[in-house]
Design an enzyme around this catalytic site. Structure first.
Site, PDB file in Angstrom:
ATOM      1  N   TYR A  31       4.662   8.171 -10.289  1.00 33.66           N
ATOM      2  CA  TYR A  31       4.219   9.266 -11.151  1.00 33.66           C
ATOM      3  C   TYR A  31       5.270   9.629 -12.201  1.00 33.66           C
ATOM      4  CZ  TYR A  31       0.501   9.970  -7.698  1.00 33.66           C
ATOM      5  OH  TYR A  31      -0.572   9.807  -6.859  1.00 33.66           O
ATOM      6  N   LYS A  70       4.397  -0.465   1.735  1.00 35.23           N
ATOM      7  CA  LYS A  70       3.638  -1.672   1.379  1.00 35.23           C
ATOM      8  C   LYS A  70       4.660  -2.780   1.119  1.00 35.23           C
ATOM      9  CE  LYS A  70      -0.313  -3.665   0.375  1.00 35.23           C
ATOM     10  NZ  LYS A  70      -1.370  -3.911   1.385  1.00 35.23           N
ATOM     11  N   ASP A  88      -2.096   0.408   4.196  1.00 31.30           N
ATOM     12  CA  ASP A  88      -3.537   0.160   4.368  1.00 31.30           C
ATOM     13  C   ASP A  88      -3.949   0.337   5.830  1.00 31.30           C
ATOM     14  OD1 ASP A  88      -1.876  -1.990   4.671  1.00 31.30           O
ATOM     15  OD2 ASP A  88      -3.178  -3.471   3.742  1.00 31.30           O
ATOM     16  N   ASP A 125       0.407  11.200  -1.611  1.00 31.38           N
ATOM     17  CA  ASP A 125      -0.630  11.964  -2.300  1.00 31.38           C
ATOM     18  C   ASP A 125      -1.978  11.687  -1.641  1.00 31.38           C
ATOM     19  OD1 ASP A 125      -1.996  13.447  -4.135  1.00 31.38           O
ATOM     20  OD2 ASP A 125      -1.622  12.139  -5.850  1.00 31.38           O
ATOM     21  N   ASP A 163      -4.078  14.027   1.727  1.00 30.13           N
ATOM     22  CA  ASP A 163      -5.452  14.527   1.583  1.00 30.13           C
ATOM     23  C   ASP A 163      -6.353  13.940   2.663  1.00 30.13           C
ATOM     24  OD1 ASP A 163      -4.895  16.175  -0.489  1.00 30.13           O
ATOM     25  OD2 ASP A 163      -6.135  15.159  -1.981  1.00 30.13           O
TER      26      ASP A 163
END
Ligand code: NAD
Length: 359
Positions: free
Chosen positions: A140, A190, A222, A246, A250
């Protein structure tokens, strides 16, 4: 004396912060914490009063306080304004100015609310996990970033960049949290594809030597996303970078089913923590005494634990919330479809929690 800055903000912010203040005040008395409360302006309320979504005065007071408890910012009144003077800018700026690099989002299922999840009760019962997300680095914020025209085509690019110090400091926050909980830390990455993740695996493993009491596992993002809906109880603390955090925070939150129940904490180097509910300003409910104050009250519990080092007081607040729910108290958002119960307003729900705090 601990000075706590309250930033109620907009919409339901003032209503839910008022209830959290009452609960914090009472917990402070019960547990011998000398708390004083101050109020400041942020968001649309600050824009209307001063022309800035984060007045200098608010920032100065935030820097000199022990902790900040925030309601929510934003609403339709300010939606048409240019991006850099929108209420949300106040929130982004205070996080940046306080150097808040660690975002802590617990996902806990209170026994009384097991039915609110879209997952089966036997999967959900007993979930108690904490997502620790790096908040100020990664894709980001990475450079280079941008858009360009190449060979007649539109192209866009972002860079995921972390240095070892940024990884080590968030890892320490997560290890410390795990040490105070069940002692398990899952680092989510990852590393089969990304060099950045390979560095995370290296640095997190190095930091692990400082915390021999915590058991560390590395998990691909994943498969972590799958396990979170399949077997969420296996997790204690999840540590991850900005992008994965992020999304996973959620996902973990929604397993619990209730937006009005989710607290959060942002911690940084300055020592000042910022505590706020995950939900927004819910303009549809503002001023109606219908909002659920529990996410903000539980953010107050995080404040007691992480900024004031008072885990007993934090535990007492959480237990009070659990007991209130167990006794059947519900704000409207907590009702299941077809469920018939009397509905409590924001103030009455705060009152119930106060009553359940130890005498
Ligand atoms: P929201 O979280 O405010 O509301 C989503 C839905 O959940 C609404 O139906 C609302 O009534 C309900 N809800 C939220 N909190 C509740 C509570 N405590 N009790 C009962 N019901 C609750 O999200 P939104 O509608 O997308 O955004 C509304 C405004 O809030 C926008 O201006 C947005 O920019 C802002 N916002 C602020 C923050 C923040 O301050 N951290 C976060 C998200 C959204």
């Amino acid at each position: 004396m601990h000075r706590i800055l309250l930033l109620p903000g907009d919409g339901i912010g003032p209503e839910v912060v008022a209830e959290a203040r009452r609960v914090l005040g009472r917990a402070g008395e019960r547990f011998g914490l000398d708390l004083t409360f101050e109020e400041g302006l942020i968001g649309g309320a600050a824009l209307d009063a001063t022309g800035s979504p984060l007045p200098e005065e608010t920032l100065e007071r935030a820097r000199s306080c022990r902790a900040v408890l925030l309601g929510a910012v934003g609403g339709p009144k300010w939606d048409a304004l240019p991006v850099d003077v929108r209420p949300e800018k106040g929130l982004l700026r205070i996080r940046k100015e306080l150097g808040l690099f660690a975002n802590l989002r617990p996902a806990t299922v209170f026994p009384a609310l097991v039915g609110a999840s879209t997952l089966r009760p036997e999967v959900v019962r007993g979930i108690d996990l904490l997502v620790v997300r790096e908040l100020t680095g990664g894709i980001y914020f990475g450079e280079p970033r941008g858009r360009e025209q190449r060979d007649g085509r539109r192209r866009a690019f972002n860079a995921m960049v972390y240095d070892e110090e940024e990884i080590a400091r968030i890892a320490r926050v997560a290890f410390r949290a795990a040490a105070g909980r069940r002692g398990h830390l899952t680092h989510v990455h990852k590393a089969n594809v990304l060099e950045v993740s390979q560095l995370w695996v290296e640095v997190v493993s190095e930091v692990a030597r400082e915390f021999p009491e915590v058991e560390l596992a590395h998990q691909l993002v994943d498969s972590c996303a799958m396990l979170l809906v399949r077997e969420p109880r296996r997790f204690d603390v999840l540590l991850t970078g900005n992008l994965f955090g992020d999304i996973l925070s959620d996902e973990a939150a929604m397993i619990t089913g209730s937006l009005g129940m989710l607290p959060s904490a942002s911690l940084g180097e300055s020592g000042v923590g910022l505590f706020e509910p995950v939900h927004g300003s819910a303009p549809d409910l503002a001023g109606r005494d219908e909002a659920n104050p529990l996410a903000t009250i539980l953010s107050g519990a995080m404040l007691l634990e992480h900024s004031l080092g008072a885990p007993e007081a934090a535990g007492a607040v959480r237990q009070a919330v659990a007991r209130v729910l167990e006794a059947g108290a519900r704000t409207r958002d907590l009702l299941l479809p077809g469920e018939e119960r009397p509905v409590l307003g924001c103030r009455a729900m705060g009152e119930q929690v106060l009553r359940e705090l130890p005498a």
